[in-house]
Write an enzyme that holds these catalytic residues in place. Sequence first.
Site, PDB file in Angstrom:
ATOM      1  N   HIS A 141      44.021   9.573 -12.236  1.00 20.36           N
ATOM      2  CA  HIS A 141      43.011   9.702 -14.424  1.00 20.36           C
ATOM      3  C   HIS A 141      42.997  10.731 -13.853  1.00 20.36           C
ATOM      4  O   HIS A 141      42.826  11.960 -12.877  1.00 20.36           O
ATOM      5  CB  HIS A 141      41.566   9.484 -14.668  1.00 20.36           C
ATOM      6  CG  HIS A 141      40.729   9.240 -13.796  1.00 20.36           C
ATOM      7  ND1 HIS A 141      39.908   9.940 -13.568  1.00 20.36           N
ATOM      8  CD2 HIS A 141      40.718   8.329 -11.912  1.00 20.36           C
ATOM      9  CE1 HIS A 141      39.202   9.481 -13.301  1.00 20.36           C
ATOM     10  NE2 HIS A 141      39.165   8.976 -12.028  1.00 20.36           N
ATOM     11  N   HIS A 143      42.231  15.255 -16.767  1.00 22.06           N
ATOM     12  CA  HIS A 143      43.037  15.303 -18.039  1.00 22.06           C
ATOM     13  C   HIS A 143      44.232  16.735 -18.042  1.00 22.06           C
ATOM     14  O   HIS A 143      44.207  17.921 -17.929  1.00 22.06           O
ATOM     15  CB  HIS A 143      42.018  16.396 -18.763  1.00 22.06           C
ATOM     16  CG  HIS A 143      40.358  15.552 -18.841  1.00 22.06           C
ATOM     17  ND1 HIS A 143      41.360  14.169 -20.033  1.00 22.06           N
ATOM     18  CD2 HIS A 143      39.227  16.135 -18.359  1.00 22.06           C
ATOM     19  CE1 HIS A 143      39.018  14.001 -19.538  1.00 22.06           C
ATOM     20  NE2 HIS A 143      38.065  14.848 -18.788  1.00 22.06           N
TER      21      HIS A 143
END
Length: 357
Positions: A141, A143
Amino acid sequence: MGLLRIMMSPKFQLLAAVLAFAVVMLLLLNKVQKQEESLSKLERAFARHEVRESEQRHILDGPRQDAALDEEEDMVIIYNRVPKTASTSFTNIAYDLCAKNKYHVLHINTTKNNPVMSLQDQVRFVKNITSWKEMKPGFYHGHISYLDFAKFGVKKKPIYINVIRDPIERLVSYYYFLRFGDDYRPGLRRRKQGDKKTFDECVAEGGSDCAPEKLWLQIPFFCGHSSECWNVGSRWAMDQAKYNLINEYFLVGVTEELEDFIMLLEAALPRFFRGATELYRTGKKSHLRKTTEKKLPTKQTIAKLQQSDIWKMENEFYEFALEQFQFIRAHAVREKDGDLYILTQNFFYEKIYPKSN
């Protein structure tokens, strides 16, 4: 007998010989046919024996079960999380479950939170994801914008998932997050800490932190690493984002219906998300992240932002994602007494040929 042969004309003698030969041939053909039938029965019996032995080996050794297990152990999920869409809340559930469900969770932390990787980092990242066996099964995970693994010759691509949010609500949450932080790490000093200006005041004054251009984020995150993806207001970028959402993402949920998103993931990918729904409903920490001192914008502020073409495109993409999610949910769950229930398997196999003897 010799007299009979003498009395028979050559013509009759030839006919008798032909008839005798025909009788012998019929007897031989009949014998050969019986032998072929016996051989065919023997071959079928041998084939059935081989099938039974193969089935027995399958039961004892379980090669197909091992293959299925290997497939699950080789699984990688990428959650390229969009900022301020409840991404930390959802990721914490993955952290809470990883030990119990036996998988690894890895945070992709890029310099200055840059969502676009350099070409060389893209190659490194793809190599890590696909060949780092010690981290499989893995849940990554971070951004980062969508990255197409097929461009790098990868045969087995990772499973992409994501969550998006109403674009104005997401921007408002991010605006206050930069100034006041949240209850997840309350002691951390944020970039805009000390700025007391409200979101309404920012929009009224035409500030840069609340400008319509700041809404342009969810589309490029789904569009990817192409330059046009980050060209604010690009129609091509939105079309590409829609294409990727449909064709490259396993499931995309919405912040406003996060529990349903988790429920669908648990039903479809229990290897990772077994127990996630109950944890979300009852957990004390998994979903407790809220931006502090957030003031909801006025209708006038919202109306002003909605005049922007950028908002119209981001909102179109959000509604597109919402429609897809609700379509998937409608075919996966049923509602009873106000609660949602996952449907059991609703397909089966019939008319299976060839028939077994």
